[in-house]
Design a protein around this motif. Structure first.
Motif, PDB file in Angstrom:
ATOM      1  N   ALA A 333      73.063  38.116 -94.903  1.00  0.00           N
ATOM      2  CA  ALA A 333      72.623  37.868 -96.276  1.00  0.00           C
ATOM      3  C   ALA A 333      73.814  37.718 -97.211  1.00  0.00           C
ATOM      4  O   ALA A 333      73.843  36.832 -98.072  1.00  0.00           O
ATOM      5  CB  ALA A 333      71.715  39.011 -96.742  1.00  0.00           C
ATOM      6  N   GLN A 334      74.821  38.571 -97.034  1.00  0.00           N
ATOM      7  CA  GLN A 334      76.009  38.471 -97.873  1.00  0.00           C
ATOM      8  C   GLN A 334      76.722  37.143 -97.647  1.00  0.00           C
ATOM      9  O   GLN A 334      77.216  36.514 -98.585  1.00  0.00           O
ATOM     10  CB  GLN A 334      76.955  39.633 -97.571  1.00  0.00           C
ATOM     11  N   GLU A 335      76.762  36.732 -96.406  1.00  0.00           N
ATOM     12  CA  GLU A 335      77.441  35.482 -96.073  1.00  0.00           C
ATOM     13  C   GLU A 335      76.749  34.274 -96.688  1.00  0.00           C
ATOM     14  O   GLU A 335      77.388  33.343 -97.174  1.00  0.00           O
ATOM     15  CB  GLU A 335      77.500  35.330 -94.548  1.00  0.00           C
ATOM     16  N   LEU A 336      75.420  34.286 -96.692  1.00  0.00           N
ATOM     17  CA  LEU A 336      74.669  33.097 -97.108  1.00  0.00           C
ATOM     18  C   LEU A 336      74.199  33.136 -98.554  1.00  0.00           C
ATOM     19  O   LEU A 336      73.878  32.092 -99.124  1.00  0.00           O
ATOM     20  CB  LEU A 336      73.451  32.912 -96.194  1.00  0.00           C
ATOM     21  N   ILE A 337      74.123  34.329 -99.150  1.00  0.00           N
ATOM     22  CA  ILE A 337      73.549  34.419-100.496  1.00  0.00           C
ATOM     23  C   ILE A 337      74.534  34.992-101.503  1.00  0.00           C
ATOM     24  O   ILE A 337      74.789  34.400-102.549  1.00  0.00           O
ATOM     25  CB  ILE A 337      72.275  35.291-100.481  1.00  0.00           C
ATOM     26  N   ALA A 350      73.236  23.924 -91.059  1.00  0.00           N
ATOM     27  CA  ALA A 350      74.134  25.061 -90.871  1.00  0.00           C
ATOM     28  C   ALA A 350      73.471  26.362 -91.304  1.00  0.00           C
ATOM     29  O   ALA A 350      73.619  27.400 -90.651  1.00  0.00           O
ATOM     30  CB  ALA A 350      75.430  24.838 -91.654  1.00  0.00           C
ATOM     31  N   ILE A 351      72.732  26.318 -92.431  1.00  0.00           N
ATOM     32  CA  ILE A 351      72.046  27.517 -92.909  1.00  0.00           C
ATOM     33  C   ILE A 351      70.950  27.928 -91.933  1.00  0.00           C
ATOM     34  O   ILE A 351      70.795  29.107 -91.603  1.00  0.00           O
ATOM     35  CB  ILE A 351      71.461  27.264 -94.314  1.00  0.00           C
ATOM     36  N   LEU A 392      60.630  27.662 -85.912  1.00  0.00           N
ATOM     37  CA  LEU A 392      59.824  26.544 -86.393  1.00  0.00           C
ATOM     38  C   LEU A 392      60.477  25.893 -87.616  1.00  0.00           C
ATOM     39  O   LEU A 392      60.473  24.650 -87.748  1.00  0.00           O
ATOM     40  CB  LEU A 392      58.413  27.025 -86.732  1.00  0.00           C
ATOM     41  N   LEU A 393      61.013  26.699 -88.517  1.00  0.00           N
ATOM     42  CA  LEU A 393      61.687  26.148 -89.693  1.00  0.00           C
ATOM     43  C   LEU A 393      62.896  25.319 -89.275  1.00  0.00           C
ATOM     44  O   LEU A 393      63.195  24.286 -89.886  1.00  0.00           O
ATOM     45  CB  LEU A 393      62.122  27.277 -90.626  1.00  0.00           C
ATOM     46  N   ARG A 394      63.554  25.763 -88.237  1.00  0.00           N
ATOM     47  CA  ARG A 394      64.743  25.043 -87.756  1.00  0.00           C
ATOM     48  C   ARG A 394      64.384  23.643 -87.268  1.00  0.00           C
ATOM     49  O   ARG A 394      65.177  22.706 -87.376  1.00  0.00           O
ATOM     50  CB  ARG A 394      65.370  25.865 -86.621  1.00  0.00           C
ATOM     51  N   ALA A 402      65.467  25.313 -95.115  1.00  0.00           N
ATOM     52  CA  ALA A 402      66.625  26.205 -95.215  1.00  0.00           C
ATOM     53  C   ALA A 402      66.369  27.304 -96.247  1.00  0.00           C
ATOM     54  O   ALA A 402      66.705  28.473 -96.023  1.00  0.00           O
ATOM     55  CB  ALA A 402      67.872  25.401 -95.584  1.00  0.00           C
ATOM     56  N   ALA A 403      65.768  26.930 -97.378  1.00  0.00           N
ATOM     57  CA  ALA A 403      65.448  27.928 -98.403  1.00  0.00           C
ATOM     58  C   ALA A 403      64.433  28.934 -97.874  1.00  0.00           C
ATOM     59  O   ALA A 403      64.549  30.144 -98.115  1.00  0.00           O
ATOM     60  CB  ALA A 403      64.915  27.238 -99.655  1.00  0.00           C
ATOM     61  N   ASP A 404      63.432  28.430 -97.139  1.00  0.00           N
ATOM     62  CA  ASP A 404      62.428  29.324 -96.560  1.00  0.00           C
ATOM     63  C   ASP A 404      63.058  30.260 -95.518  1.00  0.00           C
ATOM     64  O   ASP A 404      62.664  31.433 -95.395  1.00  0.00           O
ATOM     65  CB  ASP A 404      61.309  28.513 -95.906  1.00  0.00           C
ATOM     66  N   ALA A 405      64.038  29.748 -94.771  1.00  0.00           N
ATOM     67  CA  ALA A 405      64.700  30.569 -93.751  1.00  0.00           C
ATOM     68  C   ALA A 405      65.437  31.730 -94.404  1.00  0.00           C
ATOM     69  O   ALA A 405      65.394  32.866 -93.912  1.00  0.00           O
ATOM     70  CB  ALA A 405      65.667  29.709 -92.934  1.00  0.00           C
ATOM     71  N   LEU A 406      66.118  31.449 -95.523  1.00  0.00           N
ATOM     72  CA  LEU A 406      66.794  32.516 -96.248  1.00  0.00           C
ATOM     73  C   LEU A 406      65.797  33.565 -96.732  1.00  0.00           C
ATOM     74  O   LEU A 406      66.046  34.778 -96.660  1.00  0.00           O
ATOM     75  CB  LEU A 406      67.564  31.941 -97.438  1.00  0.00           C
ATOM     76  N   THR A 407      64.645  33.085 -97.220  1.00  0.00           N
ATOM     77  CA  THR A 407      63.608  34.006 -97.699  1.00  0.00           C
ATOM     78  C   THR A 407      63.097  34.885 -96.567  1.00  0.00           C
ATOM     79  O   THR A 407      62.898  36.098 -96.741  1.00  0.00           O
ATOM     80  CB  THR A 407      62.441  33.214 -98.304  1.00  0.00           C
ATOM     81  N   VAL A 408      62.881  34.292 -95.392  1.00  0.00           N
ATOM     82  CA  VAL A 408      62.408  35.056 -94.237  1.00  0.00           C
ATOM     83  C   VAL A 408      63.408  36.143 -93.874  1.00  0.00           C
ATOM     84  O   VAL A 408      63.048  37.300 -93.616  1.00  0.00           O
ATOM     85  CB  VAL A 408      62.171  34.118 -93.027  1.00  0.00           C
ATOM     86  N   LEU A 409      64.698  35.780 -93.865  1.00  0.00           N
ATOM     87  CA  LEU A 409      65.729  36.737 -93.485  1.00  0.00           C
ATOM     88  C   LEU A 409      65.796  37.907 -94.473  1.00  0.00           C
ATOM     89  O   LEU A 409      65.866  39.073 -94.073  1.00  0.00           O
ATOM     90  CB  LEU A 409      67.081  36.023 -93.417  1.00  0.00           C
ATOM     91  N   VAL A 410      65.767  37.586 -95.761  1.00  0.00           N
ATOM     92  CA  VAL A 410      65.809  38.632 -96.786  1.00  0.00           C
ATOM     93  C   VAL A 410      64.567  39.514 -96.706  1.00  0.00           C
ATOM     94  O   VAL A 410      64.635  40.740 -96.843  1.00  0.00           O
ATOM     95  CB  VAL A 410      65.940  38.007 -98.189  1.00  0.00           C
TER      96      VAL A 410
END
Length: 422
Positions: A333-337, A350-351, A392-394, A402-410
């Protein structure tokens, strides 16, 4: 044919007949390559730390030569014995047969020994020898990390210099790494083993997946003393525990690979071919059992020493595993956000790739834990669900994905933190 080989064969057929669209075809090809690749195991340490003996112990045969003056020595499968020598200018010389220590070209950085041994089809070994306090350590460890699935650091004490060198290894590899206290029988005989294990527990909890003390020579004797392994000696030496720990990591990774294949094919409604049942083997008369030579009696029970040294571990296993899981998600999360320069100009692909990698590592970490409490199982099920969603998002490969993937991770991190706080 094993389930892994069946799935690989069926995926190859699906790719050959063009059953997947271009984006699915690309992911499927990467999955197939990964399924067919051997597990890459790196054994690392300073000269004299017992690296070659440990590799030979894991193989059950003396295949890894002792060439301490060469920084990197690889053991690969090949159709015939052959040695490849990499020189400082990047050129490579080849020589048929086994490596002859007396005829290694001057300045050789890396040697690859190829052998027609079927065990090397599934496991490929790299022995990395570090000069104590050498300026080349960071570069060597970075080079190793890009070529390794599982790492084992060999030592008798894991001193400050070793800790400083290991600190630079990427976290994703640390989550698949072991600290091996080699020559543990000597430590035991000096009355130092229990204290050494207890002192290293906090370091291991942060820097490695597990610690394994091993009486390497005793373990080799257990596998070579007779045609059949002396299970009692093999277990007492600590060798079996390390061997099983490595196999568990391999099994978890392969299980995740198979899950990814099913997710990919389900996404595009591609059915796998049903495997044809294999004919039952004809019954053969069992040969008369040979009486094996009497194996040496175990002198030291390393496994028992480990149990006694860790029975008062102040931090229970679930807490350590969850700490590592949260740290993994926090790091991603720190790396991507939280670090804008990390995502500046980064592509959606990449994200998505980084989020998927974090989810895979999380599932592997939780699945490889020996703990089977309801808490860990709940975390593992949530992680698997999140990993499938990211897979599936990938496949969509868009900015929205990519935005949804970040949301899933958080969200995974948030839910894990909240569940643990209850």
């Amino acid at each position: 044919m094993a389930p892994l080989e069946q799935i690989a064969t069926q995926l190859q057929r699906a790719l050959d007949r063009g059953a997947l669209p271009p984006e699915g075809q690309s992911i499927g090809q990467r999955l197939l390559t990964h399924l067919n690749s051997p597990t890459r195991i790196a054994v690392i340490g300073h000269p004299g730390s017992g690296k070659s003996s440990l590799v030979n112990m894991l193989l059950g045969e003396q295949l890894m030569p002792d060439l301490g003056r060469v920084a990197a020595l690889e053991l690969w499968y090949g159709p015939a014995p052959r040695a490849l020598f990499e020189l400082p200018d990047g050129s490579v010389r080849a020589k048929d047969g086994l490596v002859d220590p007396a005829h290694i070209p001057a300045g050789t950085f890396r040697i690859r020994q190829e052998l027609p041994d079927p065990r090397l089809r599934k496991r490929r070994f790299l022995e990395l020898t570090l000069s104590e306090g050498g300026a080349d350590q960071p570069a060597l460890l970075e080079w190793m990390a890009k070529r390794t699935d599982i790492a084992i650091w060999c030592t008798q004490q894991f001193n400050d210099l070793e800790r400083a060198a290991w600190a630079g290894v990427p976290d994703h590899l640390k989550d698949h790494s072991f600290l091996a206290l080699t020559m543990a029988d000597r430590l035991h005989m000096r009355g130092e083993l229990g204290g050494r294990i207890a002192a290293l527990q906090p370091v291991v909890a942060e820097e490695f997946l597990r610690l394994y003390p091993v009486a390497t020579r005793q373990a080799i004797a257990a596998r070579e003393a007779a045609k059949q392994t002396n299970e009692k000696l093999w277990s007492a030496s600590g060798g079996k525990a390390l061997f099983d720990g490595i196999q568990q990591q391999i099994d978890v990774a392969r299980s995740a690979d198979l899950d990814h294949v099913h997710i990919l094919l389900d996404r595009y409604k591609v059915a796998l071919d049903e495997p044809k049942p294999e004919p039952a083997p004809k019954a053969q008369a069992a040969p008369a059992p040979e009486r094996p030579a009497a194996p040496p009696k175990p002198r030291v029970d390393i496994a028992d020493a480990v149990r006694r040294a860790t029975q008062h571990d102040p931090k229970p296993e679930p807490a350590r595993v969850i700490d590592r899981a949260l740290a993994l998600l926090q790091g991603c999360a720190q790396e991507l956000i939280e670090t804008p320069e990390a995502t500046a100009g980064a592509s959606s692909d990449a994200i998505l790739e980084r989020c998927s990698q974090a989810a895979e590592e999380l599932v592997t970490l939780l699945s490889s834990s020996d703990d089977r409490s309801e808490e860990i199982e709940a975390f593992r099920e949530d992680a698997i669900e999140g990993e499938q969603m990211l897979m599936l998002l990938r496949l969509e490969r868009s900015e929205n994905a990519a935005a949804d993937a970040l949301t899933v991770l958080v969200q995974m991190k948030k839910e894990m933190s909240e569940r643990r706080a209850r």
